[in-house]
Scaffold this motif. Structure first.
Motif, PDB file in Angstrom:
ATOM      1  N   TYR A  30      38.794  15.126  41.711  1.00 59.09           N
ATOM      2  CA  TYR A  30      39.169  14.343  40.534  1.00 59.09           C
ATOM      3  C   TYR A  30      40.685  14.304  40.393  1.00 59.09           C
ATOM      4  CZ  TYR A  30      38.346  12.160  36.040  1.00 59.09           C
ATOM      5  OH  TYR A  30      38.292  11.248  35.023  1.00 59.09           O
ATOM      6  N   PRO A  31      41.260  13.128  40.026  1.00 61.90           N
ATOM      7  CA  PRO A  31      42.717  13.055  39.894  1.00 61.90           C
ATOM      8  C   PRO A  31      43.237  14.029  38.836  1.00 61.90           C
ATOM      9  CG  PRO A  31      41.750  10.865  39.856  1.00 61.90           C
ATOM     10  CD  PRO A  31      40.623  11.833  39.795  1.00 61.90           C
ATOM     11  N   LEU A  32      44.263  14.800  39.204  1.00 66.88           N
ATOM     12  CA  LEU A  32      44.831  15.800  38.311  1.00 66.88           C
ATOM     13  C   LEU A  32      45.355  15.166  37.033  1.00 66.88           C
ATOM     14  CD1 LEU A  32      45.788  18.690  37.803  1.00 66.88           C
ATOM     15  CD2 LEU A  32      47.846  18.191  39.108  1.00 66.88           C
ATOM     16  N   TYR A  33      45.953  13.961  37.189  1.00 70.28           N
ATOM     17  CA  TYR A  33      46.574  13.333  36.037  1.00 70.28           C
ATOM     18  C   TYR A  33      45.556  13.003  34.952  1.00 70.28           C
ATOM     19  CZ  TYR A  33      49.489  10.342  33.185  1.00 70.28           C
ATOM     20  OH  TYR A  33      50.167   9.806  32.132  1.00 70.28           O
ATOM     21  N   ARG A  34      44.345  12.627  35.381  1.00 65.29           N
ATOM     22  CA  ARG A  34      43.322  12.308  34.375  1.00 65.29           C
ATOM     23  C   ARG A  34      42.881  13.567  33.635  1.00 65.29           C
ATOM     24  NH1 ARG A  34      41.295   7.034  34.539  1.00 65.29           N
ATOM     25  NH2 ARG A  34      42.008   5.883  36.346  1.00 65.29           N
ATOM     26  N   LEU A  35      42.835  14.702  34.363  1.00 63.06           N
ATOM     27  CA  LEU A  35      42.535  15.970  33.698  1.00 63.06           C
ATOM     28  C   LEU A  35      43.626  16.284  32.672  1.00 63.06           C
ATOM     29  CD1 LEU A  35      41.307  18.216  36.630  1.00 63.06           C
ATOM     30  CD2 LEU A  35      39.944  17.172  34.833  1.00 63.06           C
ATOM     31  N   TYR A  36      44.867  15.987  33.064  1.00 60.59           N
ATOM     32  CA  TYR A  36      45.999  16.215  32.175  1.00 60.59           C
ATOM     33  C   TYR A  36      45.850  15.385  30.899  1.00 60.59           C
ATOM     34  CZ  TYR A  36      50.911  15.899  30.664  1.00 60.59           C
ATOM     35  OH  TYR A  36      52.078  15.907  29.947  1.00 60.59           O
ATOM     36  N   ILE A  37      45.419  14.138  31.060  1.00 60.34           N
ATOM     37  CA  ILE A  37      45.209  13.277  29.890  1.00 60.34           C
ATOM     38  C   ILE A  37      44.138  13.872  28.981  1.00 60.34           C
ATOM     39  CG2 ILE A  37      44.343  11.034  29.123  1.00 60.34           C
ATOM     40  CD1 ILE A  37      45.680   9.706  31.363  1.00 60.34           C
ATOM     41  N   ILE A  38      43.034  14.335  29.609  1.00 55.99           N
ATOM     42  CA  ILE A  38      41.949  14.916  28.811  1.00 55.99           C
ATOM     43  C   ILE A  38      42.486  16.114  28.034  1.00 55.99           C
ATOM     44  CG2 ILE A  38      39.740  16.137  28.935  1.00 55.99           C
ATOM     45  CD1 ILE A  38      39.029  14.414  31.348  1.00 55.99           C
ATOM     46  N   GLY A  39      43.220  16.994  28.727  1.00 55.02           N
ATOM     47  CA  GLY A  39      43.757  18.192  28.088  1.00 55.02           C
ATOM     48  C   GLY A  39      44.714  17.845  26.960  1.00 55.02           C
ATOM     49  N   ALA A  40      45.657  16.950  27.261  1.00 61.84           N
ATOM     50  CA  ALA A  40      46.665  16.577  26.257  1.00 61.84           C
ATOM     51  C   ALA A  40      45.989  15.940  25.049  1.00 61.84           C
ATOM     52  CB  ALA A  40      47.679  15.621  26.873  1.00 61.84           C
ATOM     53  N   GLY A  41      45.006  15.081  25.304  1.00 61.34           N
ATOM     54  CA  GLY A  41      44.313  14.404  24.206  1.00 61.34           C
ATOM     55  C   GLY A  41      43.549  15.374  23.334  1.00 61.34           C
ATOM     56  N   LEU A  42      42.860  16.341  23.979  1.00 61.03           N
ATOM     57  CA  LEU A  42      42.099  17.320  23.200  1.00 61.03           C
ATOM     58  C   LEU A  42      43.028  18.169  22.340  1.00 61.03           C
ATOM     59  CD1 LEU A  42      39.302  18.507  25.668  1.00 61.03           C
ATOM     60  CD2 LEU A  42      39.064  17.121  23.606  1.00 61.03           C
ATOM     61  N   LEU A  43      44.167  18.583  22.933  1.00 64.93           N
ATOM     62  CA  LEU A  43      45.153  19.368  22.185  1.00 64.93           C
ATOM     63  C   LEU A  43      45.623  18.598  20.953  1.00 64.93           C
ATOM     64  CD1 LEU A  43      47.651  21.142  24.602  1.00 64.93           C
ATOM     65  CD2 LEU A  43      46.438  22.100  22.634  1.00 64.93           C
ATOM     66  N   LEU A  44      45.936  17.311  21.159  1.00 67.64           N
ATOM     67  CA  LEU A  44      46.403  16.483  20.048  1.00 67.64           C
ATOM     68  C   LEU A  44      45.326  16.352  18.981  1.00 67.64           C
ATOM     69  CD1 LEU A  44      48.418  13.646  21.758  1.00 67.64           C
ATOM     70  CD2 LEU A  44      49.182  15.083  19.879  1.00 67.64           C
ATOM     71  N   ALA A  45      44.075  16.217  19.429  1.00 65.43           N
ATOM     72  CA  ALA A  45      42.974  16.085  18.465  1.00 65.43           C
ATOM     73  C   ALA A  45      42.897  17.339  17.608  1.00 65.43           C
ATOM     74  CB  ALA A  45      41.664  15.843  19.206  1.00 65.43           C
ATOM     75  N   VAL A  46      42.977  18.511  18.262  1.00 67.90           N
ATOM     76  CA  VAL A  46      42.937  19.774  17.516  1.00 67.90           C
ATOM     77  C   VAL A  46      44.106  19.833  16.538  1.00 67.90           C
ATOM     78  CG1 VAL A  46      43.157  22.271  17.730  1.00 67.90           C
ATOM     79  CG2 VAL A  46      41.695  21.012  19.315  1.00 67.90           C
ATOM     80  N   GLY A  47      45.294  19.461  17.018  1.00 71.52           N
ATOM     81  CA  GLY A  47      46.485  19.483  16.170  1.00 71.52           C
ATOM     82  C   GLY A  47      46.330  18.572  14.959  1.00 71.52           C
ATOM     83  N   LEU A  48      45.749  17.414  15.199  1.00 66.14           N
ATOM     84  CA  LEU A  48      45.587  16.448  14.120  1.00 66.14           C
ATOM     85  C   LEU A  48      44.610  16.961  13.067  1.00 66.14           C
ATOM     86  CD1 LEU A  48      46.766  13.693  13.567  1.00 66.14           C
ATOM     87  CD2 LEU A  48      44.765  12.665  14.624  1.00 66.14           C
ATOM     88  N   PHE A  49      43.514  17.579  13.553  1.00 59.76           N
ATOM     89  CA  PHE A  49      42.549  18.136  12.603  1.00 59.76           C
ATOM     90  C   PHE A  49      43.190  19.240  11.781  1.00 59.76           C
ATOM     91  CE2 PHE A  49      39.190  16.194  15.234  1.00 59.76           C
ATOM     92  CZ  PHE A  49      38.522  15.560  14.205  1.00 59.76           C
ATOM     93  N   ALA A  50      44.000  20.099  12.446  1.00 57.31           N
ATOM     94  CA  ALA A  50      44.682  21.174  11.732  1.00 57.31           C
ATOM     95  C   ALA A  50      45.623  20.587  10.689  1.00 57.31           C
ATOM     96  CB  ALA A  50      45.448  22.055  12.720  1.00 57.31           C
TER      97      ALA A  50
END
Lengths: 305, 380
Positions: free
Chosen positions: A140-160
């Motif tokens: 799997y392309p590393l960059y897409r994993l990076y997007i998933i990770g970054a997006g999830l982090l942002l989602a958590v941050g936004l909820f907080a």
């Protein structure tokens, strides 16, 4: 269909959903808090991508490019709110649609004026490019994993941010009763500018993240905007949680539908007809999903009232 | 009331005077895409066209340029305006097949000459051909047919093919299969305007294909190539020139290096007309020309050659002069078939890097003196 293909498509659906969430979060916040339909949200996505491409071109740093996309989109958002959007809160939705549609045209031609008509170059940085091997033999392309990770982090941050901070309380209060929080002494116009800039920054970041694997060009935001509207209608307008669930649902449905349907049709049709019919139906699937959700729950999955 | 009438009379008189003065010139109406997505193509075509007029030093042509914003309904309005209000003699400029289908049939029926500098839908090459319609670029299938021929010659037997789900996309896959031997390893129609190809790339990986052919014009192709290069699938890629033209190669970057694509033109084609064109284009606009620019340039030169031979008011003589195609094309040999579509060589190009600029180099000929599959259906 092999397990590997299935797993890869699940990841693709997840990644697509996360991207949609970044777009939809701002849209749903602005609609929920200010009661404003902002068609120009896609233009902020485009501004983020162009800012990132320009900074990456000048400095060669992807991190700086992402920061630039956040800053440029937030600044553009704040500027738009102060000059145009502010006059629209009391108007009805048709006026808002007209004015923000005009903004799309102005921002698109303005971007073309500054950057020219040809697509810009923005690439994945070398340390994030190429595929990686996941457990189970999934490539799997590393960059897409990076997007998933970054997006999830942002989602958590936004909820907080929404659930735990003072600003978050004000935003939630603004959704519930605009006049009351103004009466309580909250500077409502500053809050609106802030929320609008926050939504714009998220859209800009999404544009930059996606721009690296797609093309950075004028008009790139509008197709995503349509999907983002589908997401917030499914999730329930004004709900961040709804935006997250809706985005993942749309991402998964779109990806898996496009892959599975042609195979299903191939069982009883000849292959080329099956691909055509399957592809057409696959692209309709999210709208069918939206219709079904609206029949079951007219205000969306997590919508109030 | 009287005043209004007077004003109208005066306006009519002025208009008539304007028309009378313009009579010595050939008036060309150009409708092309200059704003919105895909504007790069229209701008290149226009710049190529205007460059040829400038180099000729001739003042026999007057051009009215309009922007269709890639929208069929706007193109139709502009065409009406050009025909009725501007009273143009010749029309040209449309980039997209769906816009051409909306404009061309009615324009040629109103006895306007239409010179297509890009779109070549099959409907206008076969049954719907018309003596007033000349295509100076290619029939839509041509470059895909050449890609199929190349894939067969290169020994690929399990090519995975994909294109967007719209008429030019289905034409592309049909065209590819016409000259390709063997069965495709997979065939996918994507959504028009799609920007994420992760799902398709996963299917290519799982299909056991030995090569990939795709037709994804404009931004779609940029997205696909970047994601394909990043996925590590690594199979050889073949495509038509549209996804690898000069305007978008810089945006694709290193991901496109080594890709083989088919085109009727290349900037390194060794003929005098082409060398003049490439040098003059760079000098005038400060960028390398694309195939769209070469098509605009050829179209203008074709028009100039006909103007030199016949008067535009004598439609029969003018059409005959156009059909002779007596101009120095940037592609070398060029002539019209029975259906007024080109018969020309189609080349194989490879994407290379020159300094820090990505561009194409011709590495062979895919099809020689190639016409199109629809000429037989054309009865004129």
């Amino acid at each position: 269909m092999t397990f590997l293909l299935f797993a890869e498509q699940m990841l693709n659906g997840l990644q697509f959903g996360i991207m949609l969430f970044l777009m939809a979060a701002g849209l749903t916040l602005v609609f929920g808090v200010m009661g404003l339909i902002n068609l120009a949200h896609g233009s902020l996505y485009m501004i983020g991508a162009f800012a990132a491409a320009a900074v990456a071109g000048a400095t060669g740093s992807f991190t700086l490019a992402l920061i630039a996309s956040l800053a440029a989109a937030a600044a553009a958002g704040a500027l738009i709110e102060l000059t145009v959007i502010r006059r629209l809160y009391k108007r009805d939705h048709l006026d808002q649609v007209l004015a923000t549609f005009a903004l799309i045209l102005i921002l698109s031609e303005g971007t073309r004026w500054v950057f020219g008509s040809f697509p810009l170059y923005l690439d994945v940085p070398s340390y994030l490019s190429g595929p990686v091997m996941l457990p189970g033999g999934i490539q799997y392309p590393l960059y897409r994993l990076y997007i998933i990770g970054a997006g999830l982090l942002l989602a958590v941050g936004l909820f907080a941010l929404i659930a735990r901070t003072r600003i978050g309380i004000q935003i939630r209060a603004g959704e519930a009763d605009r006049e009351m929080i103004a009466a309580l002494g909250v500077d409502i116009s500053r809050l609106y500018t802030l929320v609008f800039a926050l939504g714009a920054a998220l859209a800009g970041l999404a544009g930059a993240l996606v721009g690296a694997i797609q093309s950075v060009q004028v008009g790139m935001g509008e197709p995503v905007l349509i999907l983002a509207f589908v997401v917030i209608v499914i999730g329930g307008i004004g709900s961040i949680k709804g935006a997250l669930v809706g985005a993942l649902l749309v991402g998964m449905t779109d990806t898996m539908g496009g892959v599975l349907l042609p195979r299903v049709f191939a069982l009883f049709m000849d292959p080329s007809a099956a691909t055509t019919v399957g592809a057409s139906l696959g692209s309709m699937l999210i709208y069918i999903l939206m219709a079904v959700v609206l029949i079951m729950r007219p205000s969306g999955l997590y919508g109030s009232t | 009331m009287k005043l209004t009438k007077l004003a109208m009379l005066a306006t009519t008189a002025l208009l008539a005077a304007g028309a009378a003065m313009a009579e010595s010139k050939v008036k060309v109406g150009m409708i092309t895409t200059l704003s919105g997505g895909g504007a790069g193509l229209g701008i290149d075509a226009r710049d190529g066209f205007m460059l040829a007029l400038k180099l000729s030093g001739s003042d026999a042509v007057e051009v009215v340029i309009e922007d269709d914003q890639r929208k069929p309904e706007i193109a139709v309005q502009l065409a009406d305006k050009l025909i009725q209000a501007e009273n143009v003699d010749v029309m040209t400029g449309i980039i997209w097949s769906n816009l051409a289908m909306a404009v061309v049939p009615s324009a040629v029926a109103q006895d306007k000459i239409y010179l297509s500098l890009n779109a070549g839908p099959s409907a206008l090459a076969g049954k719907g051909c018309h003596p007033n319609y000349f295509n100076v670029a290619w029939q839509n299938d041509n470059l895909h047919e050449a890609a199929g021929a190349y894939a067969a010659k290169a020994g690929y037997s399990k090519t995975f093919i994909l294109a967007p789900n719209y008429p030019a996309g289905t034409d592309a896959l049909t065209g590819f299969k016409r000259f390709y031997k063997g069965a495709p390893a997979g065939e996918i129609y994507t959504t028009l305007g799609q920007t994420d190809y992760a799902a398709e790339i996963a299917q290519i990986r799982a299909s056991g294909a030995d090569s990939v052919f795709f037709f994804l014009p404009g931004g779609m192709g940029i997205s696909f190539m970047k994601q394909y290069a990043d996925s590590g699938v690594g199979l050889p890629v073949v495509g038509p020139a549209f996804s690898f033209d000069q305007g978008i190669l810089q945006a694709v970057g290193a991901a496109a290096l080594g890709v083989v694509n088919t085109s009727q033109w290349g900037k390194d084609l060794d003929n005098a007309a082409n060398q003049t064109f490439v040098a003059a284009f760079q000098q005038e606009y400060g960028r390398l020309p694309s195939l769209y620019a070469s098509q605009g340039y050829d179209t203008a030169n074709l028009l100039l050659s006909a103007i030199g031979k016949a008067d535009v008011s004598d439609k029969n003589a003018f059409r005959a002069a156009l059909k002779e195609a007596d101009f120095a094309s940037t592609r070398g040999d060029f002539k019209f078939g029975t259906n007024n579509h080109p018969i020309q060589d189609i080349y194989v190009r490879e994407v290379i890097q020159e300094g820090d600029v990505f561009t194409n180099k011709i590495i062979g000929v895919a099809l020689e003196d190639h016409g199109d599959a629809y000429a037989a259906k054309c009865k004129m």
